[in-house]
Design a protein around this motif. Structure first.
Motif, short mmCIF file in Angstrom:
data_model
loop_
_atom_site.label_atom_id
_atom_site.label_comp_id
_atom_site.label_asym_id
_atom_site.label_seq_id
_atom_site.Cartn_x
_atom_site.Cartn_y
_atom_site.Cartn_z
N ILE A 65 0.63 -1.05 0.00
CA ILE A 65 0.04 -0.15 -0.13
C ILE A 65 1.07 1.00 -0.35
CG2 ILE A 65 -1.79 1.23 1.54
CD1 ILE A 65 -1.18 -2.20 1.80
N LEU A 66 0.19 2.19 -1.04
CA LEU A 66 0.96 3.83 -0.82
C LEU A 66 0.30 4.61 -0.27
CD1 LEU A 66 2.77 2.76 -4.53
CD2 LEU A 66 3.55 2.75 -2.22
N TYR A 73 -5.26 5.69 -1.40
CA TYR A 73 -4.68 5.08 -1.43
C TYR A 73 -4.20 4.38 -2.80
CZ TYR A 73 -4.77 6.09 3.62
OH TYR A 73 -4.92 6.56 4.49
N VAL A 74 -2.94 3.19 -2.90
CA VAL A 74 -3.10 2.88 -3.99
C VAL A 74 -2.19 1.35 -3.31
CG1 VAL A 74 -2.02 2.09 -6.56
CG2 VAL A 74 -2.69 4.57 -5.74
N TRP A 99 -11.95 0.08 -0.85
CA TRP A 99 -11.44 -0.03 -2.36
C TRP A 99 -11.98 -0.70 -3.55
CZ3 TRP A 99 -6.24 0.84 -1.88
CH2 TRP A 99 -5.50 1.26 -0.47
N ARG A 100 -11.55 0.57 -4.97
CA ARG A 100 -12.29 -0.07 -6.38
C ARG A 100 -11.39 -0.40 -6.81
NH1 ARG A 100 -12.24 5.34 -8.02
NH2 ARG A 100 -10.47 4.36 -10.00
N GLU A 163 7.48 5.48 -15.97
CA GLU A 163 7.78 6.38 -16.21
C GLU A 163 6.63 7.85 -15.65
OE1 GLU A 163 11.25 8.04 -17.10
OE2 GLU A 163 11.68 5.75 -17.34
N SER A 164 5.82 7.08 -14.78
CA SER A 164 4.37 8.77 -14.23
C SER A 164 4.77 8.48 -12.87
CB SER A 164 3.31 7.87 -14.91
OG SER A 164 2.57 8.35 -14.49
N GLU A 165 4.69 9.63 -13.36
CA GLU A 165 3.74 10.02 -11.54
C GLU A 165 3.06 9.18 -10.96
OE1 GLU A 165 3.70 14.27 -10.78
OE2 GLU A 165 5.31 14.86 -12.21
N ASP A 166 2.05 8.93 -11.51
CA ASP A 166 1.39 8.26 -10.50
C ASP A 166 1.62 6.94 -10.65
OD1 ASP A 166 -1.77 6.74 -10.02
OD2 ASP A 166 -1.97 6.29 -12.39
N CYS A 167 2.12 5.72 -9.67
CA CYS A 167 1.93 5.02 -9.03
C CYS A 167 1.32 3.64 -9.33
CB CYS A 167 2.63 5.14 -7.77
SG CYS A 167 0.97 6.09 -6.35
#
Length: 167
Positions: A65-66, A73-74, A99-100, A163-167
């Motif tokens: 979890i991040l 959260y992801v 969570w989705r 390469e994305s800011e989206d983890c």
């Protein structure tokens, strides 16, 4: 708890000073518990990730979890569609409780590759910053090539980078 099996624990720290434990409960999926002191945990009602999707119908476990600044959260986790096939899956949450699930795997078994049968037990981390470049995230995970009896095979550590800011 007697008669139950738990594994794959992960901890995140909450803004109020408590910590939340996520873990796998055999036969259910990913659950959570909270603690004021990090020593005694109390299970939270409900199930975080159920074993009910196309890619996690057999098992949903080993969460990582991040916390994403200003976004919630992801979670990345291992989903087994069968005993011999697993994927790296992703879910998002605003509060860490509901969570989705993302519809498609982040990483799927790739025929002929190190992860031809299974992609499991993931760890996601932010890579060192590069001047003038977009932040990147790395991922390491267990990979099974499926070359032995019952598609067991050799296990290795595989990796991926975004390469994305989206983890």
């Amino acid at each position: 708890t007697s008669g139950r099996n738990y594994s794959s624990p992960r901890i995140i720290f909450l803004n109020d000073g408590r910590c939340r434990l996520y873990c796998y409960e055999r036969g259910l999926g990913i659950i959570s518990a909270v603690s004021d002191d990090g020593l005694v945990f109390h299970r939270e009602p409900g199930l975080r990730i159920a074993e009910d999707g196309t890619y996690d119908s057999h098992v949903a476990f080993a969460p990582d979890i991040l916390r994403v600044e200003n976004a919630g959260y992801v979670m990345y986790y291992a989903g087994y569609s069968a005993a011999n096939r697993s994927y790296i899956l992703r879910a998002e949450s605003v509060d860490g409780l509901i969570w989705r699930k993302q519809n498609e795997p982040v990483i799927s078994p790739e025929p002929g590759a190190w992860d031809a049968a299974k992609c499991s037990e993931v760890c996601v981390f932010r890579l060192p910053e590069r001047p003038g470049k977009t932040p990147r995230f790395g991922m390491v995970y267990e990979a099974c090539d499926g070359t032995a009896e019952n598609e067991r095979g050799g296990w290795r550590i595989a990796s991926a980078v975004t390469e994305s800011e989206d983890c």
